[in-house]
Write an enzyme that holds these catalytic residues in place. Structure first.
Site, mmCIF file in Angstrom:
data_model
loop_
_atom_site.group_PDB
_atom_site.id
_atom_site.type_symbol
_atom_site.label_atom_id
_atom_site.label_comp_id
_atom_site.label_asym_id
_atom_site.label_seq_id
_atom_site.Cartn_x
_atom_site.Cartn_y
_atom_site.Cartn_z
ATOM 1 N N HIS A 13 29.825 -6.478 -18.147
ATOM 2 C CA HIS A 13 31.014 -6.448 -17.883
ATOM 3 C C HIS A 13 31.991 -6.412 -19.224
ATOM 4 O O HIS A 13 31.892 -8.241 -19.222
ATOM 5 C CB HIS A 13 31.859 -6.794 -16.436
ATOM 6 C CG HIS A 13 32.805 -5.719 -16.235
ATOM 7 N ND1 HIS A 13 33.067 -5.783 -14.690
ATOM 8 C CD2 HIS A 13 33.834 -6.279 -16.948
ATOM 9 C CE1 HIS A 13 34.616 -5.557 -14.961
ATOM 10 N NE2 HIS A 13 34.972 -5.204 -15.783
ATOM 11 N N HIS A 15 35.350 -6.090 -22.055
ATOM 12 C CA HIS A 15 36.275 -5.441 -22.321
ATOM 13 C C HIS A 15 36.360 -5.121 -24.054
ATOM 14 O O HIS A 15 36.570 -6.108 -24.255
ATOM 15 C CB HIS A 15 37.374 -5.225 -21.597
ATOM 16 C CG HIS A 15 38.052 -4.882 -20.471
ATOM 17 N ND1 HIS A 15 38.684 -3.928 -19.581
ATOM 18 C CD2 HIS A 15 37.309 -5.764 -19.013
ATOM 19 C CE1 HIS A 15 38.392 -4.050 -18.367
ATOM 20 N NE2 HIS A 15 37.098 -4.940 -17.842
ATOM 21 N N ARG A 17 38.247 -2.759 -26.134
ATOM 22 C CA ARG A 17 39.654 -2.018 -26.679
ATOM 23 C C ARG A 17 39.124 -1.167 -27.694
ATOM 24 O O ARG A 17 38.178 -0.984 -27.642
ATOM 25 C CB ARG A 17 40.779 -3.233 -26.854
ATOM 26 C CG ARG A 17 40.810 -4.858 -26.319
ATOM 27 C CD ARG A 17 41.477 -3.862 -24.218
ATOM 28 N NE ARG A 17 42.074 -5.349 -23.720
ATOM 29 C CZ ARG A 17 41.624 -4.902 -22.272
ATOM 30 N NH1 ARG A 17 41.251 -4.465 -22.203
ATOM 31 N NH2 ARG A 17 42.044 -5.686 -21.890
ATOM 32 N N LYS A 96 32.544 4.099 -14.150
ATOM 33 C CA LYS A 96 33.540 2.376 -13.184
ATOM 34 C C LYS A 96 34.299 3.238 -12.490
ATOM 35 O O LYS A 96 35.304 4.084 -12.320
ATOM 36 C CB LYS A 96 34.207 1.945 -14.490
ATOM 37 C CG LYS A 96 35.172 0.126 -13.569
ATOM 38 C CD LYS A 96 34.377 -0.598 -13.508
ATOM 39 C CE LYS A 96 35.142 -1.526 -13.341
ATOM 40 N NZ LYS A 96 36.306 -2.322 -14.121
ATOM 41 N N HIS A 135 35.433 -1.889 -9.128
ATOM 42 C CA HIS A 135 37.065 -3.048 -9.201
ATOM 43 C C HIS A 135 37.125 -2.779 -7.502
ATOM 44 O O HIS A 135 37.921 -2.156 -7.478
ATOM 45 C CB HIS A 135 38.133 -2.894 -9.811
ATOM 46 C CG HIS A 135 39.035 -3.752 -9.514
ATOM 47 N ND1 HIS A 135 39.101 -4.523 -11.389
ATOM 48 C CD2 HIS A 135 39.576 -4.496 -8.882
ATOM 49 C CE1 HIS A 135 40.223 -5.455 -10.443
ATOM 50 N NE2 HIS A 135 40.609 -5.085 -9.701
ATOM 51 N N HIS A 169 32.756 -8.247 -11.082
ATOM 52 C CA HIS A 169 33.525 -9.552 -10.353
ATOM 53 C C HIS A 169 34.070 -9.818 -9.573
ATOM 54 O O HIS A 169 35.345 -10.225 -9.477
ATOM 55 C CB HIS A 169 35.376 -9.572 -11.688
ATOM 56 C CG HIS A 169 35.872 -7.868 -11.731
ATOM 57 N ND1 HIS A 169 35.764 -7.952 -10.519
ATOM 58 C CD2 HIS A 169 36.439 -7.581 -12.862
ATOM 59 C CE1 HIS A 169 37.155 -6.867 -10.943
ATOM 60 N NE2 HIS A 169 37.099 -6.678 -12.135
ATOM 61 N N ASP A 241 33.433 -9.705 -18.384
ATOM 62 C CA ASP A 241 34.853 -9.212 -18.087
ATOM 63 C C ASP A 241 36.144 -10.056 -19.519
ATOM 64 O O ASP A 241 36.426 -10.382 -18.570
ATOM 65 C CB ASP A 241 35.738 -9.505 -16.144
ATOM 66 C CG ASP A 241 37.101 -8.346 -16.158
ATOM 67 O OD1 ASP A 241 36.632 -7.299 -17.098
ATOM 68 O OD2 ASP A 241 37.708 -8.353 -15.615
ATOM 69 N N HIS A 245 43.574 -9.564 -24.248
ATOM 70 C CA HIS A 245 45.995 -9.182 -24.611
ATOM 71 C C HIS A 245 46.120 -10.322 -26.271
ATOM 72 O O HIS A 245 45.599 -11.082 -26.157
ATOM 73 C CB HIS A 245 46.329 -9.185 -23.580
ATOM 74 C CG HIS A 245 45.583 -8.600 -22.580
ATOM 75 N ND1 HIS A 245 45.513 -7.722 -21.993
ATOM 76 C CD2 HIS A 245 45.100 -8.697 -21.188
ATOM 77 C CE1 HIS A 245 45.173 -6.873 -20.815
ATOM 78 N NE2 HIS A 245 44.702 -8.394 -20.693
ATOM 79 N N ALA A 257 46.476 -8.876 -17.495
ATOM 80 C CA ALA A 257 45.731 -10.236 -16.760
ATOM 81 C C ALA A 257 43.957 -9.848 -17.516
ATOM 82 O O ALA A 257 43.819 -8.655 -17.938
ATOM 83 C CB ALA A 257 45.333 -9.052 -15.246
HETATM 84 O O1 DOR Z 1 42.003 -9.513 -15.757
HETATM 85 C C1 DOR Z 1 41.061 -8.677 -16.048
HETATM 86 N N1 DOR Z 1 41.562 -7.988 -17.242
HETATM 87 N N2 DOR Z 1 40.518 -7.930 -14.605
HETATM 88 C C2 DOR Z 1 40.604 -6.346 -14.942
HETATM 89 O O2 DOR Z 1 40.272 -5.748 -13.926
HETATM 90 C C3 DOR Z 1 40.988 -5.766 -15.883
HETATM 91 C C4 DOR Z 1 41.247 -6.308 -17.133
HETATM 92 C C5 DOR Z 1 41.846 -5.440 -18.669
HETATM 93 O O3 DOR Z 1 41.702 -4.616 -18.988
HETATM 94 O O4 DOR Z 1 42.533 -6.420 -18.951
HETATM 95 ZN ZN ZN Z 2 37.399 -6.215 -15.799
#
Ligand code: DOR
Ligand code: ZN
Length: 334
Positions: A13, A15, A17, A96, A135, A169, A241, A245, A257
């Site tokens: 899992h 990300h 970007r 997803k 999710h 998660h 996960d 950011h 988040a």
């Molecule tokens: O904390 C998180 N960030 N939870 C998620 O489900 C998405 C993820 C994000 O893409 O930033």
């Molecule tokens: Zn995620």
């Protein structure tokens, strides 16, 4: 010096970007892992084969020659029919599902989680053997969102018995307990949810870099996750996960988040498993279980960790990782 070699580590899992952020974070995963399940919550989300192939190409460009397989996913839509999914199948590993608006870039997610509205797509996925990743949070009180979602997991598991459903998660004992009740339910567990409870995030000074969805929960919930991960429960896989950011989106009055863990995940897992005298189970948790559950053949790659202090950088580009500036007791071998 104490060492451990992990064969084909997988992050189920992740990300990555896009654009500049992709260029910064993709190599940090492709150096350490053999492959990862890539989340589709871009803006706009990945909902067509064309977008998915283009995104995969951008990922490949970002990782250069690293031996790393991006396992691609589509963003669930209840309009996907058998004909579309049959074509999509060879390009994707899973799909997803996000409830609409529940987390970062999930506005285009599912409004209605009734079996009837999901039936066409989930029947097709069952038949084509495409796993469903979920999710699992309601829109209720933040600490209860995941437990409230249990009834949805139960209904999906019973209504689509041939569908492999991964509870992504998981953060609660409620979700952990579902694994042994329904043969077609599986789960990923993050690094941060094995380390944190809510108090670490908001019990003292607020820690924006530890804020994520689902939020870290109670001691008893973390204990349930530790019990699954440290014993490498066969239905459980590591999924970081890792969700980067930029620092200005985290250290702001509306904190995004996501916890960024990709570059430090293996070191911190080795530390945790060793502290609990379970180092021998790490291989299963970060690779073997996922291979069995997803029935995949990963790229061959060995990563050796050594028992040597590692000082976590304060940032990678403009992203602050978990444990920034702190020391972990395991390093990657040079
Ligand atoms: O904390 C998180 N960030 N939870 C998620 O489900 C998405 C993820 C994000 O893409 O930033
Ligand atoms: Zn995620």
């Amino acid at each position: 010096m104490k060492k451990i070699t992990i064969k084909n580590p997988l992050d189920m899992h992740l990300h990555l970007r896009d654009e500049q952020m992709l260029k910064v974070v993709a190599p940090l995963s492709s150096q350490n892992f053999s492959g990862a399940i890539i989340m589709p919550n871009l803006v706009p989300p990945v909902t067509s084969i064309k977008e998915l192939k283009n995104y995969k190409n951008r990922i490949k460009k970002a990782i250069g020659d690293d031996n790393f397989k991006p396992y691609m996913t589509l963003f669930f839509k209840d309009s996907y029919d058998y004909k579309f999914l049959k074509k999509a199948k060879k390009h994707i590993t899973a799909i997803k599902l996000y409830p609409a608006g529940i987390t970062t870039n999930s506005e285009g997610g599912v409004d209605n989680l009734d079996v009837e509205s999901l039936k066409m797509t989930l029947d097709a996925m069952s038949e084509l053997k495409i796993p469903l990743l979920v999710h699992g949070e309601s829109d209720g009180f933040v600490m209860d969102r995941e437990s409230e979602f249990a009834v949805v997991y139960e209904t999906l598991a019973v209504s689509f018995p041939k569908l492999k459903i991964v509870m992504e998660h998981i953060t609660t004992k409620t979700s952990a307990d579902l694994l042994d009740k329904f043969p077609n339910l599986y789960a990923t567990i993050t690094l941060h949810h094995l380390y944190l409870i809510l108090d670490d995030v908001a019990g003292g000074m607020l820690k924006p870099h530890l804020f994520c969805k689902p939020i870290a929960k109670r001691y008893e919930d973390r204990d349930a996750l530790l019990n699954l991960a440290l014993n490498a429960h066969p239905k459980v896989m590591f999924g970081s996960d890792s969700a980067p950011h930029p620092v200005d989106k985290k250290e702001s009055c509306g904190c995004a988040a996501g916890v960024f863990t990709a570059p430090i995940a293996l070191q911190a897992l080795a530390q945790l498993f060793e502290q609990n005298k379970k180092l021998k189970n790490l291989q299963k948790f970060v690779s073997d279980n996922a291979i069995h559950i997803y029935e995949i053949k990963p790229r061959k790659k060995e990563i050796t960790l050594v028992k040597k202090d590692y000082k976590v950088p304060s940032s990678y580009g403009d992203v602050v990782p978990m444990f920034a500036g702190e020391s972990l007791s395991w390093s990657l071998e040079e």
